[in-house]
Design a protein around this motif. Structure first.
Motif, PDB file in Angstrom:
ATOM      1  N   ASP A  69       9.271 -11.238   4.208  1.00 12.42           N
ATOM      2  CA  ASP A  69       9.919 -10.018   4.702  1.00 12.42           C
ATOM      3  C   ASP A  69      10.009  -8.961   3.606  1.00 12.42           C
ATOM      4  O   ASP A  69       9.746  -7.779   3.837  1.00 12.42           O
ATOM      5  N   HIS A  70      10.374  -9.393   2.418  1.00 15.07           N
ATOM      6  CA  HIS A  70      10.535  -8.438   1.319  1.00 15.07           C
ATOM      7  C   HIS A  70       9.184  -7.933   0.801  1.00 15.07           C
ATOM      8  O   HIS A  70       9.071  -6.773   0.417  1.00 15.07           O
TER       9      HIS A  70
ATOM     10  N   ARG B  86       6.642  -7.457   2.688  1.00 17.92           N
ATOM     11  CA  ARG B  86       6.248  -6.455   3.696  1.00 17.92           C
ATOM     12  C   ARG B  86       6.962  -5.124   3.477  1.00 17.92           C
ATOM     13  O   ARG B  86       6.469  -4.072   3.879  1.00 17.92           O
ATOM     14  N   LYS B  87       8.114  -5.143   2.849  1.00 22.11           N
ATOM     15  CA  LYS B  87       8.872  -3.916   2.589  1.00 22.11           C
ATOM     16  C   LYS B  87       8.387  -3.172   1.339  1.00 22.11           C
ATOM     17  O   LYS B  87       8.770  -2.018   1.123  1.00 22.11           O
TER      18      LYS B  87
ATOM     19  N   ASP C  91       6.808   0.462   1.641  1.00 21.16           N
ATOM     20  CA  ASP C  91       7.807   1.510   1.871  1.00 21.16           C
ATOM     21  C   ASP C  91       8.581   1.813   0.587  1.00 21.16           C
ATOM     22  O   ASP C  91       8.886   2.970   0.298  1.00 21.16           O
TER      23      ASP C  91
END
Length: 139
Positions: free
Chosen positions: A119-120, A122-123, A126
Protein backbone atom coordinates in the motif's frame (compact mmCIF):
# COMPACT_ATOMS: atom_id res chain seq x y z
CA UNK A 1 10.26 -9.70 6.79
CA UNK A 2 13.65 -8.78 5.36
CA UNK A 3 12.28 -9.17 1.82
CA UNK A 4 9.48 -6.73 2.67
CA UNK A 5 11.95 -4.22 4.06
CA UNK A 6 14.13 -4.58 0.95
CA UNK A 7 11.12 -3.95 -1.33
CA UNK A 8 10.21 -0.74 0.49
CA UNK A 9 13.85 0.36 0.58
CA UNK A 10 14.32 -0.17 -3.17
CA UNK A 11 11.12 1.70 -4.02
CA UNK A 12 11.92 4.67 -1.79
CA UNK A 13 15.54 4.80 -2.93
CA UNK A 14 14.37 4.97 -6.54
CA UNK A 15 12.05 7.90 -5.80
CA UNK A 16 14.60 9.86 -3.78
CA UNK A 17 17.39 9.21 -6.27
CA UNK A 18 15.19 10.74 -8.98
CA UNK A 19 14.36 13.73 -6.77
CA UNK A 20 18.04 14.23 -6.04
CA UNK A 21 18.97 14.01 -9.70
CA UNK A 22 16.10 16.15 -10.99
CA UNK A 23 15.85 18.85 -8.31
CA UNK A 24 18.26 18.77 -5.39
CA UNK A 25 21.49 18.73 -7.42
CA UNK A 26 20.29 21.74 -9.39
CA UNK A 27 19.52 23.53 -6.15
CA UNK A 28 22.95 22.63 -4.78
CA UNK A 29 24.60 24.03 -7.88
CA UNK A 30 22.49 27.18 -7.64
CA UNK A 31 23.48 27.57 -4.00
CA UNK A 32 27.18 27.25 -4.76
CA UNK A 33 26.99 29.64 -7.71
CA UNK A 34 25.09 32.14 -5.59
CA UNK A 35 27.63 31.79 -2.76
CA UNK A 36 30.52 32.29 -5.19
CA UNK A 37 28.90 35.53 -6.40
CA UNK A 38 28.69 36.70 -2.78
CA UNK A 39 32.42 36.18 -2.44
CA UNK A 40 33.13 38.00 -5.71
CA UNK A 41 31.84 41.31 -4.33
CA UNK A 42 35.10 42.83 -3.11
CA UNK A 43 33.44 45.83 -1.46
CA UNK A 44 31.29 43.71 0.89
CA UNK A 45 32.22 43.32 4.51
CA UNK A 46 32.71 39.99 6.24
CA UNK A 47 29.21 40.02 7.78
CA UNK A 48 27.59 40.97 4.46
CA UNK A 49 29.33 38.11 2.66
CA UNK A 50 28.37 35.66 5.40
CA UNK A 51 24.74 36.79 5.33
CA UNK A 52 24.69 36.56 1.53
CA UNK A 53 26.09 33.01 1.60
CA UNK A 54 23.55 32.00 4.27
CA UNK A 55 20.72 33.43 2.16
CA UNK A 56 21.94 31.39 -0.81
CA UNK A 57 21.53 28.19 1.18
CA UNK A 58 17.96 28.88 2.35
CA UNK A 59 16.09 27.25 -0.59
CA UNK A 60 18.19 24.08 -0.46
CA UNK A 61 17.91 23.83 3.32
CA UNK A 62 14.13 24.26 3.11
CA UNK A 63 13.90 21.60 0.41
CA UNK A 64 16.04 19.16 2.37
CA UNK A 65 14.05 19.77 5.56
CA UNK A 66 10.78 19.28 3.68
CA UNK A 67 12.03 16.04 2.13
CA UNK A 68 13.26 14.79 5.50
CA UNK A 69 9.89 15.54 7.10
CA UNK A 70 8.01 13.75 4.32
CA UNK A 71 10.32 10.71 4.62
CA UNK A 72 9.74 10.61 8.37
CA UNK A 73 5.97 10.89 7.86
CA UNK A 74 6.07 8.05 5.32
CA UNK A 75 8.11 5.86 7.67
CA UNK A 76 5.85 6.68 10.62
CA UNK A 77 2.73 5.72 8.66
CA UNK A 78 4.32 2.48 7.51
CA UNK A 79 5.46 1.66 11.05
CA UNK A 80 1.99 2.42 12.43
CA UNK A 81 0.44 0.10 9.87
CA UNK A 82 2.86 -2.70 10.80
CA UNK A 83 2.25 -2.09 14.50
CA UNK A 84 -1.51 -2.20 13.89
CA UNK A 85 -1.06 -5.60 12.21
CA UNK A 86 0.87 -6.84 15.20
CA UNK A 87 -1.70 -5.53 17.69
CA UNK A 88 -4.69 -6.98 15.82
CA UNK A 89 -3.10 -10.39 15.52
CA UNK A 90 -1.74 -10.41 19.06
CA UNK A 91 -5.24 -9.68 20.39
CA UNK A 92 -6.38 -13.00 18.91
CA UNK A 93 -3.60 -15.05 20.50
CA UNK A 94 -4.24 -16.93 23.73
CA UNK A 95 -2.09 -15.94 26.69
CA UNK A 96 0.08 -19.03 26.24
CA UNK A 97 -0.02 -19.86 22.53
CA UNK A 98 1.06 -23.22 21.19
CA UNK A 99 3.96 -23.35 18.76
CA UNK A 100 1.57 -23.96 15.86
CA UNK A 101 -0.33 -20.80 16.83
CA UNK A 102 2.91 -18.83 16.89
CA UNK A 103 3.83 -20.14 13.44
CA UNK A 104 0.41 -19.07 12.17
CA UNK A 105 0.79 -15.70 13.93
CA UNK A 106 4.12 -15.07 12.17
CA UNK A 107 2.64 -16.03 8.77
CA UNK A 108 -0.35 -13.74 9.22
CA UNK A 109 1.86 -10.93 10.54
CA UNK A 110 4.15 -11.18 7.55
CA UNK A 111 1.16 -11.16 5.19
CA UNK A 112 -0.36 -8.12 6.89
CA UNK A 113 2.94 -6.21 6.97
CA UNK A 114 3.52 -7.11 3.33
CA UNK A 115 0.14 -5.61 2.51
CA UNK A 116 1.11 -2.44 4.40
CA UNK A 117 4.33 -2.25 2.42
CA UNK A 118 2.53 -2.71 -0.88
CA UNK A 119 0.00 0.00 0.00
CA UNK A 120 2.76 2.43 0.91
CA UNK A 121 4.82 1.60 -2.18
CA UNK A 122 1.74 2.41 -4.28
CA UNK A 123 1.58 5.81 -2.56
CA UNK A 124 5.18 6.72 -3.46
CA UNK A 125 4.39 8.24 -6.89
CA UNK A 126 1.95 10.67 -5.27
CA UNK A 127 4.51 11.47 -2.60
CA UNK A 128 7.10 12.11 -5.31
CA UNK A 129 4.72 14.46 -7.16
CA UNK A 130 4.00 16.38 -3.96
CA UNK A 131 7.71 16.63 -3.16
CA UNK A 132 8.58 17.79 -6.69
CA UNK A 133 5.84 20.38 -6.66
CA UNK A 134 6.75 21.77 -3.26
CA UNK A 135 10.50 21.69 -3.82
CA UNK A 136 10.16 23.33 -7.24
CA UNK A 137 8.34 26.23 -5.60
CA UNK A 138 11.26 26.70 -3.18
CA UNK A 139 13.79 27.50 -5.88
Amino acid sequence: MEEISDRVQKATTKIFTELDRDLIRQMQGDMHRCSAKCCDVKTSGLDDVQRCVENCSIPLTQAQNFMQQEVENFQDRLNRCAKDCQDKLRDNLPSTPAESQMVQFRKELESCVSSCADDHIRKLPDLAKRLKSNISSMK
